[in-house]
Scaffold this motif. Sequence first.
Motif, PDB file in Angstrom:
ATOM      1  N   ASN A   1      38.372  49.787  29.759  1.00 42.05           N
ATOM      2  CA  ASN A   1      39.145  49.361  30.925  1.00 42.05           C
ATOM      3  C   ASN A   1      39.983  48.136  30.594  1.00 42.05           C
ATOM      4  O   ASN A   1      39.690  47.392  29.658  1.00 42.05           O
ATOM      5  CB  ASN A   1      38.209  48.983  32.088  1.00 42.05           C
ATOM      6  CG  ASN A   1      37.282  50.091  32.479  1.00 42.05           C
ATOM      7  OD1 ASN A   1      37.588  50.905  33.332  1.00 42.05           O
ATOM      8  ND2 ASN A   1      36.098  50.134  31.880  1.00 42.05           N
ATOM      9  N   GLU A   2      41.012  47.933  31.429  1.00 37.96           N
ATOM     10  CA  GLU A   2      41.718  46.662  31.483  1.00 37.96           C
ATOM     11  C   GLU A   2      41.279  45.944  32.751  1.00 37.96           C
ATOM     12  O   GLU A   2      40.998  46.588  33.768  1.00 37.96           O
ATOM     13  CB  GLU A   2      43.227  46.877  31.527  1.00 37.96           C
ATOM     14  CG  GLU A   2      43.843  47.384  30.256  1.00 37.96           C
ATOM     15  CD  GLU A   2      45.342  47.573  30.398  1.00 37.96           C
ATOM     16  OE1 GLU A   2      46.109  46.722  29.912  1.00 37.96           O
ATOM     17  OE2 GLU A   2      45.741  48.576  31.008  1.00 37.96           O
ATOM     18  N   LEU A   3      41.218  44.644  32.683  1.00 34.13           N
ATOM     19  CA  LEU A   3      40.809  43.833  33.818  1.00 34.13           C
ATOM     20  C   LEU A   3      41.931  42.850  34.130  1.00 34.13           C
ATOM     21  O   LEU A   3      42.301  42.034  33.283  1.00 34.13           O
ATOM     22  CB  LEU A   3      39.516  43.087  33.472  1.00 34.13           C
ATOM     23  CG  LEU A   3      38.687  42.487  34.597  1.00 34.13           C
ATOM     24  CD1 LEU A   3      38.177  43.583  35.516  1.00 34.13           C
ATOM     25  CD2 LEU A   3      37.518  41.708  34.017  1.00 34.13           C
ATOM     26  N   PHE A   4      42.496  42.948  35.343  1.00 31.17           N
ATOM     27  CA  PHE A   4      43.574  42.055  35.751  1.00 31.17           C
ATOM     28  C   PHE A   4      43.040  41.081  36.808  1.00 31.17           C
ATOM     29  O   PHE A   4      42.401  41.491  37.785  1.00 31.17           O
ATOM     30  CB  PHE A   4      44.746  42.858  36.312  1.00 31.17           C
ATOM     31  CG  PHE A   4      45.441  43.708  35.287  1.00 31.17           C
ATOM     32  CD1 PHE A   4      46.526  43.215  34.588  1.00 31.17           C
ATOM     33  CD2 PHE A   4      44.991  44.985  35.004  1.00 31.17           C
ATOM     34  CE1 PHE A   4      47.168  43.985  33.626  1.00 31.17           C
ATOM     35  CE2 PHE A   4      45.619  45.772  34.047  1.00 31.17           C
ATOM     36  CZ  PHE A   4      46.702  45.272  33.351  1.00 31.17           C
ATOM     37  N   LEU A   5      43.312  39.800  36.595  1.00 29.44           N
ATOM     38  CA  LEU A   5      42.810  38.739  37.462  1.00 29.44           C
ATOM     39  C   LEU A   5      44.010  37.988  38.039  1.00 29.44           C
ATOM     40  O   LEU A   5      44.766  37.342  37.303  1.00 29.44           O
ATOM     41  CB  LEU A   5      41.929  37.783  36.670  1.00 29.44           C
ATOM     42  CG  LEU A   5      40.791  38.462  35.884  1.00 29.44           C
ATOM     43  CD1 LEU A   5      40.357  37.622  34.720  1.00 29.44           C
ATOM     44  CD2 LEU A   5      39.631  38.753  36.807  1.00 29.44           C
TER      45      LEU A   5
END
Length: 380
Positions: A214-218
Amino acid sequence: MEFAFSTADAAFRNDLVDFLDRELADGWNRSEFGLGSAVFTEFSRGFVRRLADRGWLTPHWPEEYGGGGQGAWQHFVLGEEMWKRGEPRGPQYMNVNWVGPAIVKYGTEEQKKTLLPPITRGEVFWCQGFSEPEAGTDLAALKTRAVRDKDGYVIDGQKIWTSYAHEADYCFLLARTGSAADGRDGISVFLLPLDTPGVEVRRIDGFVGNDSFNELFLTGVRVPEECRLGAENKGWDIVRRTLAYERVGAPRYARAALVLDGLAAWCREAGLFADPGIREQFGDARALCEAARVLVYRVIDERAKAKEPSPKAYQARAAMVQAERAVGDLALDVMGAEALVEKSPGDAQFRNSLGAGIAAGSYEVQLNLISRLILQLPKE
């Protein structure tokens, strides 16, 4: 030199094998479930709760934090037997191997009280928010920032290759709290609930058939100061210790050795084992599996004696990669086209060997660390 396990640890292994024979008798197969799939995750959640009911999910943790107080060797017996079966705990190995112990060592009493019991009961998944698009093996180059305000911190940034984030409840997250010039001295660790507003998870298709990436965007993620683990700007010390445990936390050689046994049986049935060249390949692969096991045991011995993690973990990590790759290459050599059949033992092992040299630190970086810290070779 005595290499045998203690009577108590040997008895634990026997009990554990009996338990696994019963619990996994209905056809558990990691390659068929699909790593990271909803089916895999659901199976894993149920399985780890049954482990927890017997006190076998965190046998090495201190009793005051819900563990069994049994020490490092029983923990590793557990890991070996799980990896022989394709690791039915799923992402729980992260929870029990290093997330929980990091909280035990560096966490506040409130963090321990809140976060440790759900792990020991098998109720939560954690993921690891380390790598970024421009900061993979060089974690000191990470750009995700956590900026202080009157209510705590505001986090902005991106993580990539975040295994199991789509199913996880929490993320063990690295973010920069100092300036870029501070390098490793400006990083902090945050224990981030993934249901916090501003967190977005996007799936990444895995080339090797892995559904867990996954990619995690914050974006403007607000967390209280109580979410920080340890002192501000001192996260690198936590990470350094954590990674030393992670690099040997998954005894991949155990599964590679089991696949090797299956390949040997396949060759005998196919009449190929009379070939001295094939027997030599099997001997080389077996030797690499055994070498990895002994090198990992040296690291566990240090842990059992409460020594600080040493560079020996890098040697053990590199040896495990060599073992997995040797068995994967052997599967292709002896099985030929049959090794390319999807979800066959050969196919599964080859895919595992591709990922082995990247997960938990790339193989090439491990070699650099070995040359610098163990061989003390001069830089070119």
